[in-house]
Write a protein that holds these residues in place. Structure first.
Motif, PDB file in Angstrom:
ATOM      1  N   LEU A  14       0.188   4.680  -3.046  1.00 35.00           N
ATOM      2  CA  LEU A  14      -0.512   3.429  -2.741  1.00 35.00           C
ATOM      3  C   LEU A  14      -0.004   2.835  -1.432  1.00 35.00           C
ATOM      4  O   LEU A  14      -0.782   2.337  -0.611  1.00 35.00           O
ATOM      5  N   ALA A  15       1.315   2.910  -1.228  1.00 30.86           N
ATOM      6  CA  ALA A  15       1.895   2.392   0.018  1.00 30.86           C
ATOM      7  C   ALA A  15       1.378   3.177   1.225  1.00 30.86           C
ATOM      8  O   ALA A  15       1.108   2.600   2.292  1.00 30.86           O
ATOM      9  N   SER A  16       1.201   4.486   1.064  1.00 30.80           N
ATOM     10  CA  SER A  16       0.673   5.317   2.154  1.00 30.80           C
ATOM     11  C   SER A  16      -0.764   4.929   2.476  1.00 30.80           C
ATOM     12  O   SER A  16      -1.149   4.859   3.662  1.00 30.80           O
ATOM     13  N   PHE A  17      -1.568   4.687   1.437  1.00 29.47           N
ATOM     14  CA  PHE A  17      -2.952   4.247   1.662  1.00 29.47           C
ATOM     15  C   PHE A  17      -2.985   2.944   2.457  1.00 29.47           C
ATOM     16  O   PHE A  17      -3.774   2.787   3.404  1.00 29.47           O
ATOM     17  N   LYS A  18      -2.146   2.011   2.048  1.00 32.47           N
ATOM     18  CA  LYS A  18      -2.139   0.703   2.712  1.00 32.47           C
ATOM     19  C   LYS A  18      -1.676   0.828   4.162  1.00 32.47           C
ATOM     20  O   LYS A  18      -2.173   0.124   5.053  1.00 32.47           O
ATOM     21  N   LYS A  19      -0.701   1.726   4.404  1.00 32.11           N
ATOM     22  CA  LYS A  19      -0.230   1.921   5.783  1.00 32.11           C
ATOM     23  C   LYS A  19      -1.342   2.513   6.642  1.00 32.11           C
ATOM     24  O   LYS A  19      -1.543   2.094   7.801  1.00 32.11           O
ATOM     25  N   CYS A  20      -2.088   3.480   6.083  1.00 30.69           N
ATOM     26  CA  CYS A  20      -3.199   4.072   6.837  1.00 30.69           C
ATOM     27  C   CYS A  20      -4.258   3.031   7.165  1.00 30.69           C
ATOM     28  O   CYS A  20      -4.808   2.995   8.292  1.00 30.69           O
ATOM     29  N   GLN A  21      -4.541   2.157   6.209  1.00 25.47           N
ATOM     30  CA  GLN A  21      -5.547   1.112   6.432  1.00 25.47           C
ATOM     31  C   GLN A  21      -5.074   0.137   7.514  1.00 25.47           C
ATOM     32  O   GLN A  21      -5.849  -0.290   8.380  1.00 25.47           O
ATOM     33  N   ALA A  22      -3.783  -0.197   7.460  1.00 28.60           N
ATOM     34  CA  ALA A  22      -3.234  -1.096   8.482  1.00 28.60           C
ATOM     35  C   ALA A  22      -3.251  -0.439   9.862  1.00 28.60           C
ATOM     36  O   ALA A  22      -3.522  -1.100  10.875  1.00 28.60           O
ATOM     37  N   ASP A  23      -2.966   0.872   9.908  1.00 25.26           N
ATOM     38  CA  ASP A  23      -2.988   1.584  11.192  1.00 25.26           C
ATOM     39  C   ASP A  23      -4.387   1.583  11.796  1.00 25.26           C
ATOM     40  O   ASP A  23      -4.559   1.433  13.018  1.00 25.26           O
ATOM     41  N   LEU A  24      -5.404   1.766  10.948  1.00 31.41           N
ATOM     42  CA  LEU A  24      -6.783   1.742  11.450  1.00 31.41           C
ATOM     43  C   LEU A  24      -7.124   0.389  12.056  1.00 31.41           C
ATOM     44  O   LEU A  24      -7.808   0.303  13.100  1.00 31.41           O
ATOM     45  N   GLU A  25      -6.663  -0.686  11.443  1.00 29.88           N
ATOM     46  CA  GLU A  25      -6.906  -2.024  11.984  1.00 29.88           C
ATOM     47  C   GLU A  25      -6.190  -2.200  13.326  1.00 29.88           C
ATOM     48  O   GLU A  25      -6.724  -2.812  14.263  1.00 29.88           O
TER      49      GLU A  25
END
Length: 286
Positions: free
Chosen positions: A240-251
């Motif tokens: 879940l933390a990896s998903f959130k990091k990927c989403q933050a990176d896209l932003e």
């Protein structure tokens, strides 16, 4: 009349008598007994058995009487399968104690239950306020079934419109320090995977009293030495933390580029990933 026929007749007679006495005493007789009721029940049964058999020193008569008492419920069960009315008479029916949030006092008296006893039965169901109950029925077995009012019922994932993964049976793959190959195979794992997971925890098979694989495919263990602490599985929280990091990176990529097309692409995929995160969060943090 032969003695064995007399034994069968008396056995059936007192079986019927005891049935009607128990039915008259009510469902409480089979669900909960006071000390006095317990002693009374034993005494009635003992008297009935003695009068029914009068076996004295005859082993044959005793066997005949026991066989009669054993066969009677079997016959009653067969008849009950064929006749609903007979089944309702023999096995009894549920009695409504609370309907539309109101206590049915007449039904309480009919079953010889006091208000205190009703409250006790509700407390056993973790209900401490009668006003919270919409419907309650005393089953034929003597157990109380209660349904809370809608606003008092606990929330479920469906109420919150949450998606959750289906729960499967946990598999015990280690017992008393021994690997159980069949449950391990049922869980879709092998010994190599199991030893790898144990190695991550810093323990060996011999240290494990009980090891189980849950519906998420994670290994949980209980050790022989209760003083040792084993960390809980972290795969799902890390994912879940990896998903959130990927989403933050896209932003961040969307904010850091001057290309409008790239900005739109990053932002669009960020929204898709955020929706995916929302869908799986309940699964990954449970």
């Amino acid at each position: 009349m032969p003695e064995w026929i007399n034994i069968i007749f008396r056995s059936f007679l007192f079986l019927v008598v005891l049935f009607f006495i128990t039915k008259w005493l009510g469902k409480k007789q089979i669900s909960q007994l006071s000390f006095f009721e317990y002693v009374t029940g034993i005494t009635i049964g003992s008297i009935g058995a003695e009068v029914a058999t009068k076996i004295e020193h005859s082993i044959i008569n005793g066997v005949v009487s026991i066989a009669t008492f054993a066969i009677a419920p079997f016959i009653v069960g067969l008849i009950s399968l064929k006749s609903k009315s007979f089944r309702g008479f023999v096995e009894g029916k549920g009695t409504v104690f609370i309907k539309d949030g109101k206590i049915m006092e007449d039904n309480l008296k009919k079953e010889k239950y006091t208000t205190d006893e009703l409250l006790e039965l509700l407390r056993k169901k973790d209900v401490f306020n009668v006003a919270d109950v919409e419907f309650a029925v005393l089953e034929a077995t003597g157990d109380l079934t209660a349904m809370l009012k809608k606003e008092k019922q606990p929330l479920t994932p469906k109420d919150l419109q949450m998606n959750i993964a289906p729960i499967k049976e946990s598999q015990a793959v280690i017992m008393d320090g021994e690997i159980m190959d069949e449950p391990l195979s049922t869980a879709g794992k092998n010994r190599k995977w199991l030893h790898t997971e144990l190695s991550k925890m810093g323990i060996t098979v011999e240290n494990v009293f009980l090891g189980q694989i849950d519906s998420y495919g994670e290994l949980t263990v209980d050790l022989f030495d209760d003083k040792l602490k084993v960390a809980s599985p972290q795969e799902r929280p890390l994912l879940l933390a990896s998903f959130k990091k990927c989403q933050a990176d896209l932003e961040l990529f969307a904010l850091g580029t001057d290309s409008q097309d790239a900005k739109n692409m990053y932002h669009k995929n960020s929204l898709k990933l955020q929706k995916a995160i929302d869908d799986v969060t309940a699964i990954l943090i449970s």
